[in-house]
Motif scaffolding. Structure first.
Motif, PDB file in Angstrom:
ATOM      1  N   GLU A   8       7.558 -14.548  -0.182  1.00 28.82           N
ATOM      2  CA  GLU A   8       6.607 -15.085   0.787  1.00 28.82           C
ATOM      3  C   GLU A   8       6.343 -14.097   1.917  1.00 28.82           C
ATOM      4  OE1 GLU A   8       5.642 -19.165   3.162  1.00 28.82           O
ATOM      5  OE2 GLU A   8       7.733 -18.714   2.719  1.00 28.82           O
ATOM      6  N   ALA A   9       7.332 -13.341   2.304  1.00 28.68           N
ATOM      7  CA  ALA A   9       7.169 -12.371   3.390  1.00 28.68           C
ATOM      8  C   ALA A   9       6.099 -11.334   3.069  1.00 28.68           C
ATOM      9  CB  ALA A   9       8.497 -11.678   3.677  1.00 28.68           C
ATOM     10  N   GLN A  10       5.830 -11.092   1.784  1.00 29.89           N
ATOM     11  CA  GLN A  10       4.820 -10.111   1.402  1.00 29.89           C
ATOM     12  C   GLN A  10       3.429 -10.726   1.277  1.00 29.89           C
ATOM     13  OE1 GLN A  10       5.965  -7.994  -2.137  1.00 29.89           O
ATOM     14  NE2 GLN A  10       7.835  -7.198  -1.205  1.00 29.89           N
ATOM     15  N   THR A  11       3.318 -12.036   1.494  1.00 29.56           N
ATOM     16  CA  THR A  11       2.021 -12.692   1.344  1.00 29.56           C
ATOM     17  C   THR A  11       1.456 -13.199   2.666  1.00 29.56           C
ATOM     18  OG1 THR A  11       3.036 -14.839   0.881  1.00 29.56           O
ATOM     19  CG2 THR A  11       2.569 -13.413  -1.013  1.00 29.56           C
ATOM     20  N   ILE A  12       2.202 -13.041   3.754  1.00 32.26           N
ATOM     21  CA  ILE A  12       1.717 -13.482   5.059  1.00 32.26           C
ATOM     22  C   ILE A  12       1.521 -12.267   5.966  1.00 32.26           C
ATOM     23  CG2 ILE A  12       2.700 -15.797   4.970  1.00 32.26           C
ATOM     24  CD1 ILE A  12       5.049 -14.799   6.604  1.00 32.26           C
ATOM     25  N   VAL A  13       0.594 -12.390   6.896  1.00 33.86           N
ATOM     26  CA  VAL A  13       0.296 -11.285   7.813  1.00 33.86           C
ATOM     27  C   VAL A  13       1.518 -11.036   8.695  1.00 33.86           C
ATOM     28  CG1 VAL A  13      -1.211 -10.481   9.656  1.00 33.86           C
ATOM     29  CG2 VAL A  13      -2.124 -11.931   7.836  1.00 33.86           C
ATOM     30  N   PRO A  14       2.020  -9.787   8.729  1.00 33.15           N
ATOM     31  CA  PRO A  14       3.175  -9.510   9.572  1.00 33.15           C
ATOM     32  C   PRO A  14       2.809  -9.580  11.059  1.00 33.15           C
ATOM     33  CG  PRO A  14       2.503  -7.531   8.375  1.00 33.15           C
ATOM     34  CD  PRO A  14       1.620  -8.637   7.940  1.00 33.15           C
ATOM     35  N   ALA A  15       3.705 -10.189  11.834  1.00 34.04           N
ATOM     36  CA  ALA A  15       3.488 -10.285  13.278  1.00 34.04           C
ATOM     37  C   ALA A  15       3.763  -8.931  13.913  1.00 34.04           C
ATOM     38  CB  ALA A  15       4.414 -11.334  13.871  1.00 34.04           C
ATOM     39  N   LYS A  16       2.900  -8.549  14.847  1.00 34.35           N
ATOM     40  CA  LYS A  16       3.062  -7.244  15.486  1.00 34.35           C
ATOM     41  C   LYS A  16       4.181  -7.310  16.525  1.00 34.35           C
ATOM     42  CE  LYS A  16       0.613  -3.438  17.534  1.00 34.35           C
ATOM     43  NZ  LYS A  16      -0.640  -2.879  17.953  1.00 34.35           N
ATOM     44  N   PRO A  17       5.184  -6.456  16.395  1.00 38.79           N
ATOM     45  CA  PRO A  17       6.282  -6.448  17.363  1.00 38.79           C
ATOM     46  C   PRO A  17       5.894  -5.690  18.630  1.00 38.79           C
ATOM     47  CG  PRO A  17       6.676  -4.797  15.694  1.00 38.79           C
ATOM     48  CD  PRO A  17       5.412  -5.527  15.302  1.00 38.79           C
ATOM     49  N   LYS A  18       6.785  -5.720  19.615  1.00 39.60           N
ATOM     50  CA  LYS A  18       6.525  -4.992  20.864  1.00 39.60           C
ATOM     51  C   LYS A  18       6.432  -3.498  20.600  1.00 39.60           C
ATOM     52  CE  LYS A  18       8.699  -8.391  23.826  1.00 39.60           C
ATOM     53  NZ  LYS A  18       9.774  -8.662  24.784  1.00 39.60           N
ATOM     54  N   ARG A  19       7.305  -3.004  19.739  1.00 42.19           N
ATOM     55  CA  ARG A  19       7.291  -1.592  19.362  1.00 42.19           C
ATOM     56  C   ARG A  19       6.904  -1.470  17.893  1.00 42.19           C
ATOM     57  NH1 ARG A  19      12.814   0.949  21.887  1.00 42.19           N
ATOM     58  NH2 ARG A  19      12.362   0.428  24.043  1.00 42.19           N
ATOM     59  N   VAL A  20       6.041  -0.529  17.615  1.00 39.53           N
ATOM     60  CA  VAL A  20       5.634  -0.289  16.231  1.00 39.53           C
ATOM     61  C   VAL A  20       6.682   0.614  15.586  1.00 39.53           C
ATOM     62  CG1 VAL A  20       3.858   0.670  14.742  1.00 39.53           C
ATOM     63  CG2 VAL A  20       3.205  -0.551  16.805  1.00 39.53           C
ATOM     64  N   THR A  21       7.433   0.030  14.666  1.00 42.44           N
ATOM     65  CA  THR A  21       8.513   0.756  14.012  1.00 42.44           C
ATOM     66  C   THR A  21       8.110   1.144  12.598  1.00 42.44           C
ATOM     67  OG1 THR A  21       9.474  -1.285  13.154  1.00 42.44           O
ATOM     68  CG2 THR A  21      10.250  -0.542  15.322  1.00 42.44           C
ATOM     69  N   LYS A  22       8.930   1.975  11.985  1.00 46.37           N
ATOM     70  CA  LYS A  22       8.687   2.387  10.601  1.00 46.37           C
ATOM     71  C   LYS A  22       8.732   1.172   9.676  1.00 46.37           C
ATOM     72  CE  LYS A  22      10.362   5.457   6.992  1.00 46.37           C
ATOM     73  NZ  LYS A  22      11.357   6.443   6.602  1.00 46.37           N
ATOM     74  N   ARG A  23       9.641   0.260   9.938  1.00 44.75           N
ATOM     75  CA  ARG A  23       9.757  -0.941   9.109  1.00 44.75           C
ATOM     76  C   ARG A  23       8.485  -1.790   9.213  1.00 44.75           C
ATOM     77  NH1 ARG A  23      14.520  -5.509   9.430  1.00 44.75           N
ATOM     78  NH2 ARG A  23      13.757  -6.744   7.716  1.00 44.75           N
ATOM     79  N   TYR A  24       7.952  -1.922  10.422  1.00 37.93           N
ATOM     80  CA  TYR A  24       6.716  -2.685  10.604  1.00 37.93           C
ATOM     81  C   TYR A  24       5.560  -2.035   9.852  1.00 37.93           C
ATOM     82  CZ  TYR A  24       2.454  -4.418  12.753  1.00 37.93           C
ATOM     83  OH  TYR A  24       1.198  -4.939  12.942  1.00 37.93           O
ATOM     84  N   ILE A  25       5.446  -0.726   9.957  1.00 43.02           N
ATOM     85  CA  ILE A  25       4.370  -0.007   9.263  1.00 43.02           C
ATOM     86  C   ILE A  25       4.489  -0.200   7.752  1.00 43.02           C
ATOM     87  CG2 ILE A  25       3.442   2.292   8.749  1.00 43.02           C
ATOM     88  CD1 ILE A  25       4.221   3.021  11.671  1.00 43.02           C
ATOM     89  N   GLU A  26       5.703  -0.116   7.219  1.00 43.06           N
ATOM     90  CA  GLU A  26       5.914  -0.332   5.778  1.00 43.06           C
ATOM     91  C   GLU A  26       5.556  -1.758   5.380  1.00 43.06           C
ATOM     92  OE1 GLU A  26       9.991   0.787   5.296  1.00 43.06           O
ATOM     93  OE2 GLU A  26       9.520   2.920   5.217  1.00 43.06           O
TER      94      GLU A  26
END
Length: 71
Positions: free
Chosen positions: A8-26
């Motif tokens: 399910e985590a791959q089917t919903i829009v990821p929430a933008k964190p305070k800092r843009v990390t490598k994990r968020y970009i992936e």
């Protein structure tokens, strides 16, 4: 009917964190790739008379309490 099973985590829009990390970009890249795949598969299936559906762990195990993943 063609089924694609995804977390399910791959089917919903990821929430933008305070800092843009490598994990968020992936996570965003994975989400966008999946959305493109779903659109292409839907179009391909419609042209051939099939139905395309994405299912997640919530669809497979509706009675099980599944905590959402933190991004």
């Amino acid at each position: 009917m063609i089924l694609e099973i995804k977390p399910e985590a791959q089917t919903i829009v990821p929430a933008k964190p305070k800092r843009v990390t490598k994990r968020y970009i992936e996570t965003v890249i994975t989400y966008r790739i999946n959305q493109a795949k779903f659109a292409a598969a839907t179009a391909r299936c419609e042209g051939r008379g099939y139905k395309f559906q994405v299912i997640t762990e919530r669809d497979l195990f509706p009675d099980k309490q599944i905590a959402p993943k933190r991004s």
